[in-house]
Design an enzyme around this catalytic site. Structure first.
Site, short mmCIF file in Angstrom:
data_model
loop_
_atom_site.label_atom_id
_atom_site.label_comp_id
_atom_site.label_asym_id
_atom_site.label_seq_id
_atom_site.Cartn_x
_atom_site.Cartn_y
_atom_site.Cartn_z
N GLY A 1 9.19 15.08 -12.18
CA GLY A 1 8.23 14.18 -12.81
C GLY A 1 8.44 14.02 -14.31
O GLY A 1 8.04 13.02 -14.90
N SER B 1 13.60 14.44 -8.19
CA SER B 1 12.34 14.43 -7.43
C SER B 1 12.60 14.84 -5.99
O SER B 1 13.75 14.99 -5.56
CB SER B 1 11.74 13.03 -7.47
OG SER B 1 12.53 12.15 -6.69
N CYS B 2 11.54 15.02 -5.24
CA CYS B 2 11.69 15.51 -3.87
C CYS B 2 12.57 14.60 -3.02
O CYS B 2 13.49 15.06 -2.34
CB CYS B 2 10.32 15.70 -3.20
SG CYS B 2 9.27 14.26 -3.28
N ASN B 3 12.32 13.29 -3.08
CA ASN B 3 13.14 12.37 -2.29
C ASN B 3 14.61 12.46 -2.68
O ASN B 3 15.49 12.52 -1.82
CB ASN B 3 12.66 10.93 -2.52
CG ASN B 3 11.67 10.49 -1.47
OD1 ASN B 3 11.94 10.62 -0.28
ND2 ASN B 3 10.54 9.96 -1.89
N ARG C 1 5.61 8.91 1.85
CA ARG C 1 4.24 9.38 2.08
C ARG C 1 3.54 9.25 0.74
O ARG C 1 4.13 9.55 -0.29
CB ARG C 1 4.22 10.81 2.62
CG ARG C 1 4.50 11.91 1.59
CD ARG C 1 3.30 12.31 0.79
NE ARG C 1 3.55 13.15 -0.34
CZ ARG C 1 3.79 12.72 -1.56
NH1 ARG C 1 3.86 11.45 -1.84
NH2 ARG C 1 3.96 13.59 -2.56
N GLN D 1 8.03 16.81 1.34
CA GLN D 1 7.90 16.64 -0.12
C GLN D 1 7.31 17.85 -0.83
O GLN D 1 7.57 18.06 -2.01
CB GLN D 1 7.06 15.41 -0.40
CG GLN D 1 5.55 15.58 -0.28
CD GLN D 1 5.06 15.50 1.18
OE1 GLN D 1 5.83 15.17 2.09
NE2 GLN D 1 3.80 15.80 1.39
N HIS E 1 2.69 13.61 5.49
CA HIS E 1 3.54 14.70 5.97
C HIS E 1 5.05 14.54 5.82
O HIS E 1 5.80 15.03 6.67
CB HIS E 1 3.24 14.99 7.44
CG HIS E 1 1.90 15.57 7.68
ND1 HIS E 1 1.35 16.53 6.89
CD2 HIS E 1 0.99 15.33 8.64
CE1 HIS E 1 0.15 16.86 7.35
NE2 HIS E 1 -0.10 16.13 8.40
N ILE F 1 3.61 22.23 -6.18
CA ILE F 1 4.98 22.71 -6.38
C ILE F 1 4.98 24.12 -6.97
O ILE F 1 5.71 25.00 -6.51
CB ILE F 1 5.77 21.75 -7.30
CG1 ILE F 1 5.83 20.34 -6.68
CG2 ILE F 1 7.18 22.30 -7.55
CD1 ILE F 1 6.60 20.23 -5.41
#
Lengths: 341, 341, 341, 341
Positions: C113, C142-144, C171, C302, C219, C12
């Site tokens: 996180g 978070s990314c999701n 993933r 992500q 991915h 990141i």
């Protein structure tokens, strides 16, 4: 004793033979391969030919002779000796074989890969046994649909199901498959998934849709279900219904059942033939409410899950039992299902 | 009847118990888990407790009571009832357990994960049986080394082996492992691989080196071997030796044995317990000459490959047979190895 | 020019630096690694040090000297030179670093996180920009969750969202990760997933739940969403809203966008830095109605998806723009988002 | 300026175009796709058409018009405008295209998938540049062979190579491939591998054999090489030769280069176009002696590794340089290879 033949000796055909042998009111006349000594047939030979082998054609007979594998006759020979055929050939072949079954006036049960037109009825032992009683040609639903319907049907009987939205996280190949695969990719299919559509054929009063995503694993499909019921039930009510079902195994992540591979390992450790599992598993800790809807995740052991319902189909087609409950109970008893309950 | 206890009830421990039960001159007193009702123990319970379960500690006894799983005693109780212990605990625990074995003057066989110091001798049933005869503490080689030595040892006996250079294409986890894994990556280890080093401990007259690469699969290691022999042999000579070995299975890619997953499927289709295979497989079509050297690829079914040599170790430690050939023949007979020959 | 420091130079952190450099109203003062010359830092060196490198500690300075990698100072030096810090250290470290940021009275943006307590507000550029304006410590989702909220928020603004039930097909590792992985297994987490819970923190008027299943791929996450809206909209209405969003890319399976790996390849072929993609993708053919609900599948890249919202957070914290629309438009412009529209 | 056309716009074709553009003494006239707007072509469009696009046929021209993608002509148009064609079409198409190239008297370079007969010479920039000088039709070796020959050729020039035995641990698909894959299986090919055979075509004085095993990963082949040299060299001598080679990158596992995925990540972090790497990597810690032989493991970045040698082939075919050293130096310089040295 009902005389049963299994046509097609791949992943499903082998397991159908395993299942028929366990039925005390059925006799396995034999199995029919297509024409080559596959690994499955070599294993049958190495095990000492516990049952008879027939061949769709004898064109490669010398290959079998070389390996000292006895052939009991042709597919046509097998058909004549049976009351009913379980056809587990690859998609499209069953439709051709049907001509042979008709020629000898034999009933047949086809697997989910065949087109619906091949059969008089699309069948599930629990959800529409009555529809199959006395029919000549029945077709099972695919592995995902068969395992899914178990859960949706028992919810429907207990509480009434109005609609479901499913996400199928599909295993892309069976262990040992080299002819297909996916590597480090998730593959999305156009929606709605055929499993949702097929479910509506068996349970026409339920509205179903869903999305299917292929994943590069081999040990079981996982399906999440968002179900809208006629009643606003809680997790305990759901569990009560699932726990009472001999073809549904409620498991806990906390106990080590972390996913499809844990269930595969468990079935091996149980000493099940081929390390197979017949049950749909429900992961206890995934059950959550979404407003008045309820959501949960299940596991479908794709290699063996359709065996019980295929056996049920024999019972229905041949009117061995006219009552569905009686039929599935016998199938379950002979397959040893529900022992853990 | 020699009384055997299995300590550690994971992937290897379960299979050691399976193997001991098949030996007509041995009795399985029981198995010892560490302290929790793992999936393996739950499966034992669901199977009806075919053998007795002991526990390293009783600290979680109430968990077993809840599940109605009977415990036959502690690890210490088990040790006292046995003539010999097969210790398949995770790395490091065996060294601690050894104190207990010594306390009761019991012999023990450790698995490859333990440090070499734990044992009097590093053992392989075929390659150095004599070294193990009468010893108190033996240690098996790891799965890769055990399966590899079978092939190198029989080449050595037939033709003399001077050196080998191996490439280990390692499966990174067992089916059902969730505590370790690798995703879309090959991982290279510093050379030489410990397997080559370990082989030289058992076969000190052979010069061995090798490179190990981890791969994200679960169904068997594949090793390529470049062997320099004292004779310039051809493929047929190699095959003759391998085909005569009850723990080596020569398979053909052309028959469908395309790799580790095909062998895994085949073992399941054989109806072997847990779908296991004891044999090292050699892929016929991979055998090629490299000048006067010879090269070939083998498959190591990591979950079960060490079972036969572990049983051999019991025979050696307890002087059940002082002759190695006699010993391995009995092990093979009871395990049903070589039936296909 | 706002002076920005990036602390933590992993997956990141590297991408935050890439993103800041593109902002014409921001200046990247430098990045801070922890203490070792990681691959990311070696790559920075091989590229010719396009920006300055600081170190959390100088304990391994000789390692950098050996490699001729210039260090511009300590983390503390970096903090003093900046107006704001993007903290992308691993979970838990950010909370410690916060003391340093407070010591020098600097604002900071933490990644998903970190624990929620580290920040004054849980932030999303589109969904709650106002909440972040002028705050000292912001925390991204978070990314999701970040990618998911883009779609849910724009549906909410257009039609009103009442509840969602999501299935996250996660993933399990990033490309190149060797410290974590999963092999041939799907892993199910206890529900509800934290992503659903986190979404409700940002969008408290929406009821959200969901199940997360880990898959062995690298991915991009795929999420299926079953959304209950205040209006009964059709697919075209949904598409219209998604297509107008600069951070959502509507793609067709039929065009070749078959899943997460196709999108990864496409981003590489676009020539994006590191082959990254900032957009959430929606798969056109997955959009289906479930009664009055609507269901669809999205892809979350992500590694880079949180970069735009992280830049937005700088704008909010420093009041560079008090209007959210103005802020996200600038971020998008400088990142080159929406070019395909 | 030499005018170059790239025919075939898949994984390799795109990268050939990238590579040609960087050559200051070459001009990319354009690229030719087959007939559909693939993802690669959509990405070209989204990037703003940095170079011209031609089509093998115009049968689907309306699809391009819909997407507003300008076509500069047909394949035949492109061929006429070029001095040389890099043909990266799928296996078999190149042989057909050759007729067109001959019709217009153009030279062409084919990729490794084509049959050897298509070309006058099997070419490698370092190992047999002289053979390609002035030839009309050259064929590159495959990715594995190209990368492997770099190492074997430089060893050969330094010490003399007598024979090699290789184990190819092959990645089975490229990132984003959905048309092929392997799931949880290692697949063994009959030996000798074609790569060993092909190497002998280029380096006929070396005896080569090998075994290839397919693995379910996407980020680079790994090859272990057991080499018998004319001299008994040590690791340091080997490293010296490899480190002096601009197309070989010596990396250390201890630094984080743990395998193919680490190298893939590193190339992305370098900011290379598409995250590509041109170099063969050698893993330092894998270099071991096997008697007088030497063994080591290398990584082959399959998507881009053949680009430098393809550019070399243009130089040879068109006699841009008659001296191989001069030619490869220019290619390397324009591609930015060896910058880390």
């Amino acid at each position: 004793m009902i005389k049963v033949g299994v046509v097609g000796y791949g992943v499903i055909g082998q397991r159908l033979a395993d299942g028929v042998i366990l039925q005390e009111d059925m006799e396995l006349v034999g199995v029919a391969g297509n024409s080559k000594p596959t690994l499955a047939i070599r294993a049958l030979k190495e095990k000492g030919m516990p049952y008879n082998l027939y061949m769709a054609s004898f064109e490669n007979k010398e290959l079998f002779d070389e390996l000292d594998i006895p052939l009991s006759g042709t597919l046509e020979d097998l058909v004549q000796k049976c009351d009913v055929i379980l056809d587990a050939t690859r998609a499209g072949v069953g439709a051709k074989n049907k001509e042979l079954y008709k020629k000898y006036n034999k009933k047949a049960i086809f697997q989910g890969g065949e087109k619906n037109e091949v059969a008089d009825v699309f069948f599930h032992g629990y959800a529409n046994y009555d529809k199959g009683v006395g029919k000549d040609f029945l077709k099972l639903t695919s592995c995902n649909t068969t395992g899914l319907i178990r859960t949706v049907d028992c919810l429907d009987k207990a509480f009434g199901v109005e609609k479901i939205a499913i996400t199928i996280i599909r295993r892309v190949a069976d262990p040992g498959d080299y002819h297909r695969g996916l590597t480090n990719a998730l593959k999305v299919d156009p929606a709605p998934s055929h499993q949702a559509v097929d479910l509506m054929t068996i349970m026409p009063h339920v509205q179903a849709t869903g999305i299917l995503v292929h994943t590069p694993v081999t040990h079981g499909h996982i399906i999440t279900v968002v179900a809208s019921l006629k009643e606003d039930i809680n997790k305990e009510q759901l569990l009560e219904v699932f726990k009472a079902h001999p073809r549904i195994r409620v498991v806990k992540i906390a106990d080590g059942f972390q996913g499809n591979a844990a269930l595969f390992r468990y079935a091996r450790d149980l000493g099940n033939p081929r390390g197979d599992m017949y049950e749909t598993a429900v992961f206890d800790e995934t059950i959550v409410k979404s407003g008045t809807d309820i959501m949960f995740a299940i596991n479908i052991p794709q290699e063996a899950v359709v065996i019980p319902e295929s056996i049920d189909a024999i019972r229905a087609a041949l009117k061995m039992q006219v009552d569905g409950n009686e039929a599935v109970s016998l199938t379950n008893k002979y397959l040893g299902m529900g022992k853990w309950m």
